[in-house]
Design a protein around this motif. Structure first.
Motif, PDB file in Angstrom:
ATOM      1  N   LEU A 167       0.843  -1.202   0.000  1.00 11.54           N
ATOM      2  CA  LEU A 167       0.000   0.000   0.000  1.00 11.54           C
ATOM      3  C   LEU A 167       0.873   1.244   0.000  1.00 11.54           C
ATOM      4  O   LEU A 167       1.952   1.258   0.612  1.00 11.54           O
ATOM      5  N   ALA A 168       0.404   2.278  -0.675  1.00  8.43           N
ATOM      6  CA  ALA A 168       1.095   3.565  -0.638  1.00  8.43           C
ATOM      7  C   ALA A 168       0.849   4.235   0.716  1.00  8.43           C
ATOM      8  O   ALA A 168      -0.081   3.884   1.448  1.00  8.43           O
ATOM      9  N   GLU A 169       1.683   5.217   1.049  1.00  6.92           N
ATOM     10  CA  GLU A 169       1.582   5.877   2.349  1.00  6.92           C
ATOM     11  C   GLU A 169       0.213   6.523   2.541  1.00  6.92           C
ATOM     12  O   GLU A 169      -0.373   6.462   3.620  1.00  6.92           O
ATOM     13  N   ARG A 170      -0.333   7.143   1.489  1.00 10.57           N
ATOM     14  CA  ARG A 170      -1.649   7.798   1.616  1.00 10.57           C
ATOM     15  C   ARG A 170      -2.755   6.761   1.839  1.00 10.57           C
ATOM     16  O   ARG A 170      -3.785   7.063   2.450  1.00 10.57           O
ATOM     17  N   GLU A 171      -2.555   5.541   1.322  1.00  8.00           N
ATOM     18  CA  GLU A 171      -3.551   4.490   1.512  1.00  8.00           C
ATOM     19  C   GLU A 171      -3.527   3.955   2.941  1.00  8.00           C
ATOM     20  O   GLU A 171      -4.570   3.559   3.485  1.00  8.00           O
ATOM     21  N   LEU A 172      -2.341   3.946   3.553  1.00  3.71           N
ATOM     22  CA  LEU A 172      -2.237   3.482   4.936  1.00  3.71           C
ATOM     23  C   LEU A 172      -3.042   4.359   5.883  1.00  3.71           C
ATOM     24  O   LEU A 172      -3.512   3.905   6.931  1.00  3.71           O
ATOM     25  N   GLU A 173      -3.215   5.652   5.532  1.00  2.00           N
ATOM     26  CA  GLU A 173      -3.914   6.581   6.412  1.00  2.00           C
ATOM     27  C   GLU A 173      -5.389   6.237   6.554  1.00  2.00           C
ATOM     28  O   GLU A 173      -6.020   6.579   7.553  1.00  2.00           O
ATOM     29  N   THR A 174      -5.964   5.557   5.545  1.00  2.00           N
ATOM     30  CA  THR A 174      -7.405   5.273   5.576  1.00  2.00           C
ATOM     31  C   THR A 174      -7.712   3.781   5.516  1.00  2.00           C
ATOM     32  O   THR A 174      -8.878   3.405   5.385  1.00  2.00           O
ATOM     33  N   VAL A 175      -6.695   2.942   5.611  1.00  2.00           N
ATOM     34  CA  VAL A 175      -6.910   1.516   5.383  1.00  2.00           C
ATOM     35  C   VAL A 175      -7.849   0.890   6.417  1.00  2.00           C
ATOM     36  O   VAL A 175      -8.524  -0.105   6.141  1.00  2.00           O
ATOM     37  N   PHE A 176      -7.955   1.490   7.638  1.00  2.00           N
ATOM     38  CA  PHE A 176      -8.841   0.953   8.673  1.00  2.00           C
ATOM     39  C   PHE A 176     -10.230   1.581   8.644  1.00  2.00           C
ATOM     40  O   PHE A 176     -11.058   1.266   9.500  1.00  2.00           O
ATOM     41  N   ASP A 177     -10.473   2.478   7.682  1.00  2.00           N
ATOM     42  CA  ASP A 177     -11.803   3.085   7.577  1.00  2.00           C
ATOM     43  C   ASP A 177     -12.792   2.094   6.968  1.00  2.00           C
ATOM     44  O   ASP A 177     -12.415   1.173   6.224  1.00  2.00           O
ATOM     45  N   ASP A 178     -14.063   2.322   7.262  1.00  2.00           N
ATOM     46  CA  ASP A 178     -15.105   1.435   6.720  1.00  2.00           C
ATOM     47  C   ASP A 178     -15.248   1.615   5.207  1.00  2.00           C
ATOM     48  O   ASP A 178     -15.108   2.724   4.680  1.00  2.00           O
ATOM     49  N   PHE A 179     -15.534   0.512   4.524  1.00  2.00           N
ATOM     50  CA  PHE A 179     -15.855   0.477   3.087  1.00  2.00           C
ATOM     51  C   PHE A 179     -14.683   0.898   2.194  1.00  2.00           C
ATOM     52  O   PHE A 179     -14.881   1.324   1.064  1.00  2.00           O
ATOM     53  N   VAL A 180     -13.454   0.798   2.718  1.00  2.00           N
ATOM     54  CA  VAL A 180     -12.271   1.129   1.920  1.00  2.00           C
ATOM     55  C   VAL A 180     -11.717  -0.159   1.311  1.00  2.00           C
ATOM     56  O   VAL A 180     -11.391  -1.111   2.026  1.00  2.00           O
ATOM     57  N   GLN A 181     -11.604  -0.184  -0.021  1.00  2.00           N
ATOM     58  CA  GLN A 181     -11.025  -1.329  -0.743  1.00  2.00           C
ATOM     59  C   GLN A 181     -10.141  -0.771  -1.861  1.00  2.00           C
ATOM     60  O   GLN A 181     -10.645  -0.165  -2.798  1.00  2.00           O
ATOM     61  N   PHE A 182      -8.851  -1.006  -1.739  1.00  2.00           N
ATOM     62  CA  PHE A 182      -7.922  -0.437  -2.719  1.00  2.00           C
ATOM     63  C   PHE A 182      -7.740  -1.327  -3.949  1.00  2.00           C
ATOM     64  O   PHE A 182      -7.434  -0.836  -5.019  1.00  2.00           O
ATOM     65  N   ASN A 183      -7.898  -2.613  -3.796  1.00  2.00           N
ATOM     66  CA  ASN A 183      -7.654  -3.532  -4.908  1.00  2.00           C
ATOM     67  C   ASN A 183      -8.937  -4.214  -5.373  1.00  2.00           C
ATOM     68  O   ASN A 183      -8.942  -5.374  -5.766  1.00  2.00           O
ATOM     69  N   ASN A 184     -10.029  -3.482  -5.283  1.00  2.00           N
ATOM     70  CA  ASN A 184     -11.312  -4.016  -5.745  1.00  2.00           C
ATOM     71  C   ASN A 184     -12.092  -2.903  -6.447  1.00  2.00           C
ATOM     72  O   ASN A 184     -13.173  -2.508  -6.003  1.00  2.00           O
ATOM     73  N   PRO A 185     -11.545  -2.346  -7.562  1.00  2.00           N
ATOM     74  CA  PRO A 185     -12.219  -1.226  -8.241  1.00  2.00           C
ATOM     75  C   PRO A 185     -13.586  -1.600  -8.781  1.00  2.00           C
ATOM     76  O   PRO A 185     -14.461  -0.746  -8.918  1.00  2.00           O
ATOM     77  N   GLU A 186     -13.775  -2.885  -9.099  1.00  2.00           N
ATOM     78  CA  GLU A 186     -15.072  -3.301  -9.642  1.00  2.00           C
ATOM     79  C   GLU A 186     -16.104  -3.500  -8.544  1.00  2.00           C
ATOM     80  O   GLU A 186     -17.271  -3.791  -8.818  1.00  2.00           O
ATOM     81  N   ARG A 187     -15.684  -3.335  -7.243  1.00  2.00           N
ATOM     82  CA  ARG A 187     -16.561  -3.509  -6.082  1.00  2.00           C
ATOM     83  C   ARG A 187     -17.239  -4.879  -6.100  1.00  2.00           C
ATOM     84  O   ARG A 187     -18.435  -5.024  -5.913  1.00  2.00           O
ATOM     85  N   ASP A 188     -16.431  -5.893  -6.361  1.00  2.00           N
ATOM     86  CA  ASP A 188     -16.918  -7.273  -6.384  1.00  2.00           C
ATOM     87  C   ASP A 188     -17.304  -7.664  -4.955  1.00  2.00           C
ATOM     88  O   ASP A 188     -16.454  -7.726  -4.060  1.00  2.00           O
ATOM     89  N   ARG A 189     -18.601  -7.949  -4.717  1.00  2.00           N
ATOM     90  CA  ARG A 189     -19.078  -8.267  -3.378  1.00  2.00           C
ATOM     91  C   ARG A 189     -18.489  -9.583  -2.854  1.00  2.00           C
ATOM     92  O   ARG A 189     -18.523  -9.849  -1.662  1.00  2.00           O
ATOM     93  N   ARG A 190     -17.963 -10.410  -3.763  1.00  2.00           N
ATOM     94  CA  ARG A 190     -17.310 -11.626  -3.302  1.00  2.00           C
ATOM     95  C   ARG A 190     -16.033 -11.309  -2.532  1.00  2.00           C
ATOM     96  O   ARG A 190     -15.504 -12.149  -1.821  1.00  2.00           O
ATOM     97  N   LYS A 191     -15.529 -10.087  -2.707  1.00  2.00           N
ATOM     98  CA  LYS A 191     -14.349  -9.642  -1.969  1.00  2.00           C
ATOM     99  C   LYS A 191     -14.727  -8.824  -0.729  1.00  2.00           C
ATOM    100  O   LYS A 191     -13.887  -8.191  -0.112  1.00  2.00           O
TER     101      LYS A 191
END
Length: 426
Positions: free
Chosen positions: A349-373
């Motif tokens: 993860l990039a540094e800016r992504e680490l700042e929000t990684v524990f927030d709700d509904f944050v998914q960095f590697n699921n751009p298609e918002r696949d609910r299976r993930k």
């Protein structure tokens, strides 16, 4: 005698020291006439009968111009009345005059402030003859004192004004704070109500989902047509994904609603990591990921169920989003605590992504918002567990090389840190 009328005795004004003088008296006269203060003598009717030359410097009059006049003649009317009222008692009691401040008007019209001191004059027969005294010009010091007094008064006024303003502002702030606290309380009640609703709804929905899964699975084994069997398998996958979403929502809502009972007691690191690793070994194998653990028997003090939930979410997050080839679970000591760590060698993860990684509904590697993930609530659940247990949670990452997620748990036996050591690495 009447000071208010300034009556003069029916005797000619006389100047003391007019008789023949010997050498000592001459020296005294010289001293009196050349001192820096105005030395004078008034008779019983308060009229000047003697003045030294310094009166010219102080009031601008020659000595002969003040002889026969009263001190009140050189004062403003209001000041003259004030001083006259004071001297009536002084003359009646025949007492000294000590440092009496009074305002006088010079011959050129300017105002000066004098400080008067005097003693009564009693002749050899014991008769009161008047007063001898000294006037000193204190105009400058009086102005300085007045300026200081005015400045002090101004500052006191400003302090009172600011104090009143601060009191008003404080009252307003208290009112705003009370209103804010009411709003916060309402929001918390609404949040708890929402969380209770979500927890109950998620729990109730899981039962029909489970029933639907069982029914579709029963239908799938009876279907012989490959196309229909594939449809049945897709339906099972969809229902399983939905059930997982409900499970996550139920966990998050339960933690938010405060309906989770915390039971912290002594356990071991093995109790916290072995179960989550076993449960997800098959998922890891299906994805081609080598999931392993480093055994540890360090004793810790925590709620084992909630701590296992956090570790399981870390492992699931790595398997679903990091695209690693290896995931390692273990722990290492940090003073009187044990830090349980989940390492992966995925995308990082990039540094800016680490700042929000524990927030709700944050998914960095699921751009298609696949609910299976998932919904992106996994690490949010870890954050909630950390707050509920008072355990530190966090992450470190190196883009292109992998990530580390951890939860820090207090040791149940602090002396254990001197008896064993466990380290992890990927």
């Amino acid at each position: 005698m009447s000071l208010s009328q300034g009556n003069v005795l029916a005797r000619p004004a006389q100047v003391p020291f007019g008789e023949p003088l010997d050498a000592d008296v001459e020296r005294l006269r010289s001293l009196l006439e050349w001192t820096s203060d105005w030395i004078w003598e008034i008779d019983a009717d308060c009229r000047y009968v003697y003045s030294n030359p310094r009166v010219a410097d102080i009031l601008g009059y020659a000595p002969e111009e003040v002889i026969g006049r009263t001190p009140f003649d050189f004062m403003p009317a209001s000041e003259a009345q004030r001083v006259r009222d004071h001297l009536v008692d002084v003359f009646h009691r025949r007492i000294p005059i000590a440092r009496l401040e009074n305002i006088n008007i010079r011959k050129d019209g300017r105002t000066v402030v004098l400080e008067t001191s005097a003693v009564p004059v009693i002749d050899a027969q014991g008769f009161f003859r008047g007063y001898r005294g000294i006037d000193r010009d204190i105009t400058e010091s009086h102005r300085a004192q007045t300026a200081v007094a005015e400045a002090r008064q101004f500052l006191e006024h400003r302090v009172r004004e600011r104090t009143r303003a601060l009191a008003i502002a404080n009252t307003r702030l208290e009112s705003m704070l009370a209103a804010h606290q009411r709003v916060v309380a309402e929001l918390r009640r609404a949040e708890r109500s929402k969380s209770h609703f979500l927890a109950a709804a998620s729990h109730d929905l899981r039962q029909p989902y489970q029933a639907a899964l069982l029914l579709i699975e029963a239908l799938r084994v009876r279907v012989n047509d490959p196309a229909e069997r594939m449809l049945a398998e897709r339906a099972v996958e969809a229902l399983e994904a939905g059930r997982e979403v409900l499970d996550v929502l139920a966990r998050a809502a339960a933690l938010d609603a405060g309906i989770v009972t915390v039971r912290q007691k002594a356990s071991s690191v093995a109790d916290l990591i072995d179960g989550p690793v076993r449960e997800q070994t098959a998922v890891a194998a299906a994805k081609g990921v080598a999931l392993r653990r480093v055994p540890s028997s360090l004793p810790v003090l925590t709620d084992a169920g909630l701590a296992r939930l956090a570790v399981a979410q870390y492992i699931s997050n790595a398997l679903h989003h990091a695209r690693p080839s290896r995931v390692l679970v273990g722990c290492r000591r940090h003073g009187p605590k044990a830090r349980i760590e989940v390492w992966d060698n995925g995308c990082g993860l990039a540094e800016r992504e680490l700042e929000t990684v524990f927030d709700d509904f944050v998914q960095f590697n699921n751009p298609e918002r696949d609910r299976r993930k998932g919904l992106g609530l996994g690490l949010g659940i870890v954050s909630r567990v950390g707050r509920l247990l008072g355990h530190e949670v966090g992450a470190e990452s190196w883009p292109g090389r992998g990530s580390l997620f951890y939860i820090t748990v207090p040791l149940a036996d602090p002396d254990a840190q001197s008896r064993s050591s466990h380290h992890t690495g990927v």
